[in-house]
Motif scaffolding. Structure first.
Motif, short mmCIF file in Angstrom:
data_model
loop_
_atom_site.label_atom_id
_atom_site.label_comp_id
_atom_site.label_asym_id
_atom_site.label_seq_id
_atom_site.Cartn_x
_atom_site.Cartn_y
_atom_site.Cartn_z
N ALA A 1 7.68 5.51 6.09
CA ALA A 1 7.56 4.09 6.19
C ALA A 1 7.59 3.53 7.67
CB ALA A 1 8.58 3.29 5.52
N ALA A 2 8.42 4.07 8.65
CA ALA A 2 8.15 4.17 10.12
C ALA A 2 7.01 4.38 10.68
CB ALA A 2 9.59 4.80 10.79
N ALA A 3 6.38 5.62 10.11
CA ALA A 3 5.32 6.04 10.90
C ALA A 3 4.17 5.30 10.66
CB ALA A 3 4.95 7.47 10.25
N THR A 4 4.07 4.57 9.50
CA THR A 4 2.99 3.79 8.89
C THR A 4 3.09 2.24 9.03
OG1 THR A 4 3.77 3.60 6.59
CG2 THR A 4 2.25 5.40 7.06
N SER A 5 4.03 1.92 9.64
CA SER A 5 4.36 0.50 10.10
C SER A 5 3.83 0.30 11.43
CB SER A 5 5.65 -0.07 10.04
OG SER A 5 6.44 0.80 10.69
N GLY A 6 3.71 -1.08 11.87
CA GLY A 6 3.23 -1.46 13.18
C GLY A 6 2.31 -2.70 13.22
N GLY A 7 1.28 -2.77 13.78
CA GLY A 7 0.47 -3.88 13.88
C GLY A 7 -1.09 -3.72 14.02
N LEU A 8 -1.79 -4.64 13.70
CA LEU A 8 -3.22 -4.70 13.88
C LEU A 8 -3.68 -5.46 14.77
CD1 LEU A 8 -4.54 -4.65 10.15
CD2 LEU A 8 -4.52 -2.78 11.78
N GLY A 9 -2.63 -5.91 15.87
CA GLY A 9 -3.00 -6.69 16.95
C GLY A 9 -1.89 -7.62 17.34
N GLU A 10 -2.21 -8.54 18.15
CA GLU A 10 -1.19 -9.84 18.42
C GLU A 10 -1.09 -10.88 17.71
OE1 GLU A 10 -2.11 -10.85 22.46
OE2 GLU A 10 -1.74 -8.96 23.21
N GLY A 11 -0.13 -11.67 17.50
CA GLY A 11 -0.11 -12.76 16.68
C GLY A 11 0.46 -12.41 15.34
N ARG A 12 0.06 -13.17 14.30
CA ARG A 12 0.47 -12.97 12.76
C ARG A 12 0.45 -11.50 12.38
NH1 ARG A 12 -0.37 -13.49 7.56
NH2 ARG A 12 -2.76 -13.13 7.51
N ALA B 1 0.82 -13.18 0.65
CA ALA B 1 0.25 -12.51 1.93
C ALA B 1 -0.39 -13.37 2.77
CB ALA B 1 -0.96 -11.93 0.78
N GLY B 2 -0.80 -14.47 2.42
CA GLY B 2 -1.52 -15.73 3.52
C GLY B 2 -2.96 -15.13 3.90
N THR B 3 -3.40 -15.50 4.80
CA THR B 3 -4.96 -15.31 5.17
C THR B 3 -4.94 -13.93 5.81
OG1 THR B 3 -5.16 -17.76 5.26
CG2 THR B 3 -6.73 -16.20 6.20
N LEU B 4 -5.91 -13.07 5.30
CA LEU B 4 -6.08 -11.84 5.82
C LEU B 4 -7.44 -11.74 6.38
CD1 LEU B 4 -4.60 -9.49 3.13
CD2 LEU B 4 -3.64 -10.25 5.11
N PRO B 5 -7.66 -10.90 7.52
CA PRO B 5 -9.06 -10.66 7.87
C PRO B 5 -9.86 -10.03 6.74
CG PRO B 5 -7.45 -8.98 8.82
CD PRO B 5 -6.64 -10.09 8.05
N GLU B 6 -11.08 -10.14 7.02
CA GLU B 6 -12.19 -9.66 5.87
C GLU B 6 -12.35 -8.23 5.96
OE1 GLU B 6 -15.59 -11.82 5.93
OE2 GLU B 6 -14.78 -13.66 5.54
N LEU B 7 -11.25 -7.49 5.64
CA LEU B 7 -11.42 -6.04 5.72
C LEU B 7 -11.56 -5.53 4.09
CD1 LEU B 7 -8.42 -4.99 8.01
CD2 LEU B 7 -10.86 -5.02 8.59
N PRO B 8 -12.39 -4.61 4.00
CA PRO B 8 -12.59 -4.31 2.45
C PRO B 8 -11.28 -3.81 1.80
CG PRO B 8 -14.48 -3.38 3.88
CD PRO B 8 -13.32 -3.89 4.83
N LEU B 9 -10.43 -2.92 2.42
CA LEU B 9 -9.01 -2.39 1.82
C LEU B 9 -8.37 -3.74 1.55
CD1 LEU B 9 -8.21 0.64 4.11
CD2 LEU B 9 -9.04 0.71 1.93
N ALA B 10 -8.42 -4.76 1.86
CA ALA B 10 -7.77 -5.83 1.51
C ALA B 10 -7.66 -6.26 0.03
CB ALA B 10 -7.96 -7.32 2.14
N VAL B 11 -8.87 -5.64 -0.72
CA VAL B 11 -9.00 -6.07 -2.11
C VAL B 11 -8.05 -5.31 -2.89
CG1 VAL B 11 -11.57 -6.61 -1.82
CG2 VAL B 11 -10.98 -4.26 -2.38
N LEU B 12 -7.30 -4.09 -2.35
CA LEU B 12 -6.53 -3.48 -2.94
C LEU B 12 -5.28 -3.97 -3.30
CD1 LEU B 12 -7.18 0.03 -1.37
CD2 LEU B 12 -8.28 -0.89 -3.64
N LEU B 13 -4.94 -5.08 -2.26
CA LEU B 13 -3.64 -5.88 -2.58
C LEU B 13 -3.63 -6.72 -3.83
CD1 LEU B 13 -3.38 -7.46 0.99
CD2 LEU B 13 -2.41 -5.38 0.17
#
Length: 249
Positions: free
Chosen positions: A226-237, A157-169
């Motif tokens: 899968a195509a409809a729910t893929s994309g990005g949360l911004g630029e970069g990683r 996973a690497g470093t993720l932003p502090e989003l509450p939903l990240a705890v589900l991973l």
């Protein structure tokens, strides 16, 4: 169908508000981003109505194929919902702590409106989370950034932003990574039982053709999600997020 229409209407309002909200600088993302997904939701509803009133009475075998493929997808998505809810219950304390940390990170004290807005934002991502969990269950997994993977076989996973939903991973790969794939076999058995009980596929050759068609229909549906729910949360990683449509298919 009612729930799908309600979600589509709600997302349409949210997308309109986001697109028309004033910003301090020039927009860096295209204004039409996400509209294709909304159009897909509308077309999915129209297609299902057409199949119900047009295909079901005129072409019973084709309707049986569509219903069997929908059964497989429904079982996979239903199990994904259960998986997400169980994960949320097991990680509720961490989820609540991270939500409080996000609300307390602003320059001014947070209000009830901020808490409601954060909850609404996470509910808006819930369909994406369920689709990602479905890709996880079928073994394809999903990405949470460039060169990352979350699957039963490997978790990077690497470093993720502090989003509450990240705890589900999940923290690591499963001890028996092939276990989620048994879901696909169970779903196929249920769909095959429906075809057998209908009596429209008596010969083995016909059953094999029906089975291949059901598998293809379910794979197309999961690939589109899968195509409809893929994309990005911004630029970069974080420009690469979600499951791979081809791998999910």
């Amino acid at each position: 169908g009612v729930g799908l229409a309600a979600l589509a209407g709600g997302y349409l309002v949210i997308a309109t508000l986001v697109a028309t909200s004033p910003t301090t600088g020039a927009p860096t993302m295209p204004l039409l981003q996400g509209w294709w997904s909304l159009l897909g939701v509308v077309l999915a509803g129209v297609g299902w109505v057409w199949a119900w009133f047009g295909v079901r009475p005129a072409r019973p075998r084709l309707w049986l194929l569509l219903r069997a493929a929908a059964t497989v997808v429904a079982i996979v998505l239903g199990t994904a919902v259960v998986l997400v809810l169980l994960r949320l219950l097991l990680s509720w304390s961490q989820f609540q702590a991270m939500s409080d940390a996000v609300l307390a990170s602003g320059a001014e004290p947070s209000s009830r409106f901020d808490a409601v807005a954060l909850g609404a934002l996470q509910l808006a991502y819930l369909p994406n989370v369920v689709a990602w969990a479905a890709a996880y269950l079928v073994g394809a997994g999903f990405a949470v950034g460039v060169d990352t993977i979350i699957s039963p076989f490997s978790v990077t996973a690497g470093t993720l932003p502090e989003l509450p939903l990240a705890v589900l991973l999940p923290e690591g790969a499963l001890r028996w990574p092939w276990l989620p794939l048994a879901l696909v076999a169970a779903a196929s058995v249920v769909a095959g039982a429906g075809i057998r009980s209908a009596g429209l596929a008596r010969r083995m050759r016909t059953r094999l053709i029906f089975g291949a068609a059901v598998a293809a229909g379910a794979a197309v549906a999961l690939g589109i999600m899968a195509a409809a729910t893929s994309g990005g949360l911004g630029e970069g990683r974080l420009a690469v997020m979600g499951p791979s449509p081809w791998l999910t298919f």
